[in-house]
Design a protein around this motif. Structure first.
Motif, PDB file in Angstrom:
ATOM      1  N   UNK A 163       0.819  -1.226   0.000  1.00 12.68           N
ATOM      2  CA  UNK A 163       0.000   0.000   0.000  1.00 12.68           C
ATOM      3  C   UNK A 163       0.839   1.257   0.000  1.00 12.68           C
ATOM      4  N   UNK A 164       2.149   1.124   0.000  1.00 10.90           N
ATOM      5  CA  UNK A 164       3.009   2.295   0.087  1.00 10.90           C
ATOM      6  C   UNK A 164       2.825   3.228  -1.110  1.00 10.90           C
ATOM      7  N   UNK A 165       2.426   2.656  -2.261  1.00  8.12           N
ATOM      8  CA  UNK A 165       2.250   3.482  -3.458  1.00  8.12           C
ATOM      9  C   UNK A 165       0.867   4.124  -3.540  1.00  8.12           C
ATOM     10  N   UNK A 166      -0.038   3.781  -2.624  1.00 13.27           N
ATOM     11  CA  UNK A 166      -1.358   4.400  -2.627  1.00 13.27           C
ATOM     12  C   UNK A 166      -1.254   5.864  -2.189  1.00 13.27           C
ATOM     13  N   UNK A 167      -2.253   6.672  -2.547  1.00 11.56           N
ATOM     14  CA  UNK A 167      -2.270   8.041  -2.006  1.00 11.56           C
ATOM     15  C   UNK A 167      -2.159   8.022  -0.483  1.00 11.56           C
ATOM     16  N   UNK A 168      -1.555   9.076   0.074  1.00  9.65           N
ATOM     17  CA  UNK A 168      -1.224   9.095   1.496  1.00  9.65           C
ATOM     18  C   UNK A 168      -2.372   8.766   2.415  1.00  9.65           C
ATOM     19  N   UNK A 169      -3.535   9.356   2.187  1.00 14.76           N
ATOM     20  CA  UNK A 169      -4.667   9.111   3.072  1.00 14.76           C
ATOM     21  C   UNK A 169      -5.116   7.657   3.000  1.00 14.76           C
ATOM     22  N   UNK A 170      -5.074   7.055   1.816  1.00 13.25           N
ATOM     23  CA  UNK A 170      -5.482   5.659   1.663  1.00 13.25           C
ATOM     24  C   UNK A 170      -4.477   4.722   2.327  1.00 13.25           C
ATOM     25  N   UNK A 171      -3.194   4.999   2.156  1.00 11.63           N
ATOM     26  CA  UNK A 171      -2.174   4.168   2.794  1.00 11.63           C
ATOM     27  C   UNK A 171      -2.303   4.222   4.311  1.00 11.63           C
ATOM     28  N   UNK A 172      -2.540   5.416   4.855  1.00 16.69           N
ATOM     29  CA  UNK A 172      -2.732   5.535   6.300  1.00 16.69           C
ATOM     30  C   UNK A 172      -3.988   4.802   6.756  1.00 16.69           C
ATOM     31  N   UNK A 173      -5.043   4.874   5.957  1.00 15.00           N
ATOM     32  CA  UNK A 173      -6.277   4.164   6.300  1.00 15.00           C
ATOM     33  C   UNK A 173      -6.047   2.666   6.318  1.00 15.00           C
ATOM     34  N   UNK A 174      -5.260   2.154   5.367  1.00 16.71           N
ATOM     35  CA  UNK A 174      -4.968   0.719   5.334  1.00 16.71           C
ATOM     36  C   UNK A 174      -4.225   0.292   6.595  1.00 16.71           C
ATOM     37  N   UNK A 175      -3.232   1.079   6.998  1.00 16.29           N
ATOM     38  CA  UNK A 175      -2.509   0.761   8.226  1.00 16.29           C
ATOM     39  C   UNK A 175      -3.405   0.798   9.442  1.00 16.29           C
ATOM     40  N   UNK A 176      -4.316   1.761   9.473  1.00 12.31           N
ATOM     41  CA  UNK A 176      -5.244   1.880  10.598  1.00 12.31           C
ATOM     42  C   UNK A 176      -6.201   0.694  10.645  1.00 12.31           C
ATOM     43  N   UNK A 177      -6.686   0.244   9.479  1.00  8.62           N
ATOM     44  CA  UNK A 177      -7.599  -0.901   9.426  1.00  8.62           C
ATOM     45  C   UNK A 177      -6.911  -2.146   9.977  1.00  8.62           C
ATOM     46  N   UNK A 178      -5.679  -2.391   9.545  1.00  9.40           N
ATOM     47  CA  UNK A 178      -4.939  -3.566  10.028  1.00  9.40           C
ATOM     48  C   UNK A 178      -4.735  -3.478  11.536  1.00  9.40           C
ATOM     49  N   UNK A 179      -4.319  -2.321  12.022  1.00  9.08           N
ATOM     50  CA  UNK A 179      -4.083  -2.156  13.461  1.00  9.08           C
ATOM     51  C   UNK A 179      -5.364  -2.350  14.262  1.00  9.08           C
ATOM     52  N   UNK A 180      -6.478  -1.860  13.746  1.00 12.60           N
ATOM     53  CA  UNK A 180      -7.750  -1.993  14.459  1.00 12.60           C
ATOM     54  C   UNK A 180      -8.182  -3.451  14.558  1.00 12.60           C
ATOM     55  N   UNK A 181      -7.986  -4.217  13.480  1.00 13.99           N
ATOM     56  CA  UNK A 181      -8.335  -5.638  13.512  1.00 13.99           C
ATOM     57  C   UNK A 181      -7.504  -6.367  14.557  1.00 13.99           C
ATOM     58  N   UNK A 182      -6.199  -6.138  14.553  1.00 11.67           N
ATOM     59  CA  UNK A 182      -5.320  -6.821  15.501  1.00 11.67           C
ATOM     60  C   UNK A 182      -5.658  -6.448  16.940  1.00 11.67           C
ATOM     61  N   UNK A 183      -5.959  -5.165  17.165  1.00 15.51           N
ATOM     62  CA  UNK A 183      -6.310  -4.733  18.514  1.00 15.51           C
ATOM     63  C   UNK A 183      -7.625  -5.342  18.964  1.00 15.51           C
TER      64      UNK A 183
END
Length: 297
Positions: free
Chosen positions: A160-180
């Motif tokens: 996701x590093x090549x996605x637009x900044x807001x989308x890449x951050x959203x992807x990281x947040x989604x993964x973190x939320x699932x794990x938490x």
């Protein structure tokens, strides 16, 4: 097949290499009756009602095939009130591909049914899975092994590093939320891809459940996530506790990232980019967590 609750890109319905070899390896099968189909990560030959052959490609073909065979073995004689595939022979591993021979599960696919028609049968499936105790000595695949297991967050970060900044951050947040969200959950048996594409029907009732590739001991909310994609969170609250549905919405947001990671591991750039496109579209239109009411009546 894992759907990511979206259509897959059009691709060939059958590979060209393994079927000739498999005719020689399993010559007693009714190959002349074969009907070929394409899933997200495997090809299938349905040999009438005699058997189903699944072929997996890619660098993880042995791990994937052995994992699903182990999953099916874990469900054997668990008393489920519907049929599931049984592994009929030891999987065969070729050069770059693996094949598995499963029993045929009868029934009709009804992927476009309305919520009112499937609500109670799906509730019974969920209740039956909750009561499953895997066979002694058997084991289910680790959570999300099909898309990297513990490496899933790093794979998502990389693709996701090549996605637009807001989308890449959203992807990281989604993964973190699932794990938490999973940290405080008592694991239970889950199918891992409980969409209507994997449910078989006989009249108004469920006759079978297929595609146990992703079954695991995990968060029960995982099995609600595809249902939210198909019908919306409000409908799914009819059959599950609101807190469970809220957690399932987190899982639903991650589905396309799971498919993208699995495609990256399989070397399938087309499917990876398609799944990332799904994530971007859902982020843009505000449907990552819940598409809203879908096919309710």
């Amino acid at each position: 097949m894992h759907s990511a609750d979206a259509s897959l890109p059009g691709r060939d319905s059958r590979p060209s290499d393994p079927w000739t070899a498999l005719r020689s390896i399993w010559p007693d099968l009714p190959w002349d009756a074969a009907q070929f189909r394409r899933g997200a990560f495997h090809y299938v030959a349905v040999l009438g009602e005699a058997a189903v052959v699944r072929v997996v490609y890619g660098p993880r073909h042995v791990q994937s095939t052995e994992g699903e065979a182990g999953n099916l073995a874990a469900f054997t004689h668990t008393g489920l009130p519907f049929l599931i595939p049984a592994v009929l022979r030891t999987p065969f591993h070729g050069s770059g591909w693996s094949a598995q021979l499963n029993s045929y599960v009868p029934g009709d696919h009804r992927p476009l049914e309305a919520w009112t028609a499937v609500r109670e049968p799906l509730a019974r499936i969920l209740a039956a899975l909750a009561d499953v105790i895997p066979r002694p000595g058997s084991s289910l695949r680790p959570v999300r092994e099909w898309c990297g297991a513990g490496e899933w967050p790093a794979i998502v970060a990389g693709i996701t590093v090549a996605l637009p900044g807001r989308e890449a951050k959203a992807a990281g947040r989604v993964v973190a939320d699932v794990l938490a969200a999973e940290e405080m959950v008592i694991p239970a048996v889950v199918h891992g891809d409980l969409g209507l594409h994997n449910v078989l029907w006989n009249g108004p009732g469920v006759s079978g459940l297929v595609d146990f590739d992703n079954a695991c001991l995990g968060d029960p909310a995982m099995d609600l996530a595809p249902l939210i994609g198909a019908f919306g969170a409000a409908a799914v609250t009819d059959i599950a506790d609101p807190d469970l549905v809220s957690r399932a919405q987190l899982h639903r947001a991650s589905l396309s990232l799971q498919v993208a990671a699995a495609a990256e591991l399989a070397g399938d750039g087309e499917l990876r980019d398609f799944a990332l496109g799904n994530f971007s579209d859902r982020f843009s239109n505000g449907t990552l967590y819940d598409p809203g009411p879908q096919r309710t009546v």
